[in-house]
Design a protein around this motif. Structure first.
Motif: not given
Length: 381
Positions: A101-109, A254-264
């Protein structure tokens, strides 16, 4: 004669490309900003740069740098502890296809590979969408960390060709190179807590299959992985995105994705558990009873989902959310009053932060925590 496929446009960097790639990365302005954001202290940044300048292999980079970063900057600063189950039952010398399952862009992997290294296994290659390679430093960083590219948003004909190549690449890794692979069960993170395997993913994997459907999936040695965060990574922004999609036709940038990476990376996640299932080879026999390939794919998706649900670790927040949503106290034995108060504060913050119909937003936030509980119960029936 077998036609050799060129994977250069999607593969990770190899050891021969490490020095040159790190030199480019260390000179990149965006990467300089990231180092400043993470480490703050210039003396520490200079130490990191010196360390990276002496790295010559992917393995060295991951063990000497990335492993420590995940531990120091993510696990120790933004979680209340990491646990796992099932890894000890896997063969350290075998290769697997981890579907999670996929919950966070960076953290999961990143956390998965941290755990795999702890167990003495080699890190896996990671599938990442090209939509996330927003800046050059991101592309270089992920390719230096064994990530391969999933090309998305292509015209139909190009998408089919890209999917065929991706399928061949994953199967080659597992069956011929003895290299494990991680891929999310769906494109994009689960926003509502309802983890479902996309059949399009399984159809893509089947494109490189030269056997019967069941046999082809058996040779991929699929291991379902259940990723469970006590506090949903980027929970408020996920609900905000869902709400906007329903009311305004929201399109992510893309800005939303970048923000999500940082927040995560930096937002609190509470306790974290990774539940590694057993390879589902024997269960795959069940799909052979289905008459059509489409039905076989559908059945396989159900099997993967059932395994992810059964190994998913539930937290007090899941039970609290159900009691609040249903206005009951059925789950009182699963949490304390302090835990209830903390979750209620988080719920109120989400409702206040997101603009719109407060009752709808409140229900969405609660449902994000309730859906894993519903799915877990289904898997136990």
């Amino acid at each position: 004669m077998v036609h050799k496929i060129n994977f250069d446009d999607i593969r990770p960097f190899d050891d021969s490309e490490v020095n040159q790639s790190l030199r480019i990365l260390l000179q990149d302005e965006g990467f300089q900003h990231i180092l400043q954001f993470i480490f703050k202290d210039q003396e520490k940044i200079d130490q990191i740069k010196l360390l990276l300048s002496h790295v010559h292999t992917i393995k060295d980079l991951q063990l000497k740098f990335m492993y420590q970063m995940v531990d120091d900057l993510i696990l120790k600063k933004s979680t209340d502890g990491l646990t796992s189950s099932g890894l000890d039952l896997l063969d350290k010398n075998a290769s697997y296809l981890f579907i999670s399952n996929h919950r966070d862009i960076i953290l999961d992997s990143a956390i998965m590979n941290f755990l795999i290294v702890l167990e003495g296994m080699n890190t896996t290659e990671i599938a990442i969408g090209n939509n996330l390679l927003i800046e050059k430093w991101i592309e270089y960083t992920v390719k230096l960390n064994r990530a391969f590219v999933v090309r998305r948003n292509l015209p139909v004909r190009e998408l089919l060709m890209a999917s065929q190549k991706l399928s061949e690449y994953i199967r080659r890794d597992i069956t011929r190179k003895n290299t494990s692979v991680w891929i999310a069960q769906r494109e994009g993170r689960t926003k509502d807590g309802n983890d479902k395997t996309q059949q399009s993913l399984l159809k893509m994997l089947n494109l490189s299959n030269i056997h019967e459907v069941g046999e082809g999936f058996k040779e991929l040695r699929i291991v379902p992985l259940s990723i469970s965060y006590e506090i949903e990574p980027c929970g408020i922004s996920k609900v905000a995105e869902l709400y906007k999609k329903q009311t305004e036709g929201f399109e992510k940038t893309q800005e939303d994705d970048l923000r999500s990476m940082g927040e995560g990376l930096v937002r609190p996640k509470g306790r974290v558990h990774f539940g590694f299932g057993e390879p589902i080879s024997s269960q795959i026999d069940l799909i052979c009873k289905e008459e059509t390939i489409s039905n076989q794919i559908e059945k396989l998706a159900e099997i993967i989902d059932a395994n992810i649900y059964s190994n998913f670790k539930l937290w007090p927040n899941n039970y609290i959310a159900e009691d609040i949503l249903n206005q009951t106290n059925t789950n009182l034995d699963q949490y304390t009053s302090e835990q209830f108060d903390r979750f209620s504060t988080m719920l109120n913050e989400a409702v206040e932060t997101i603009s719109g119909d407060k009752e709808v937003i409140r229900t969405m936030f609660l449902q994000m925590y309730v859906n894993p509980l519903i799915n877990k119960r289904k898997s136990l029936m």
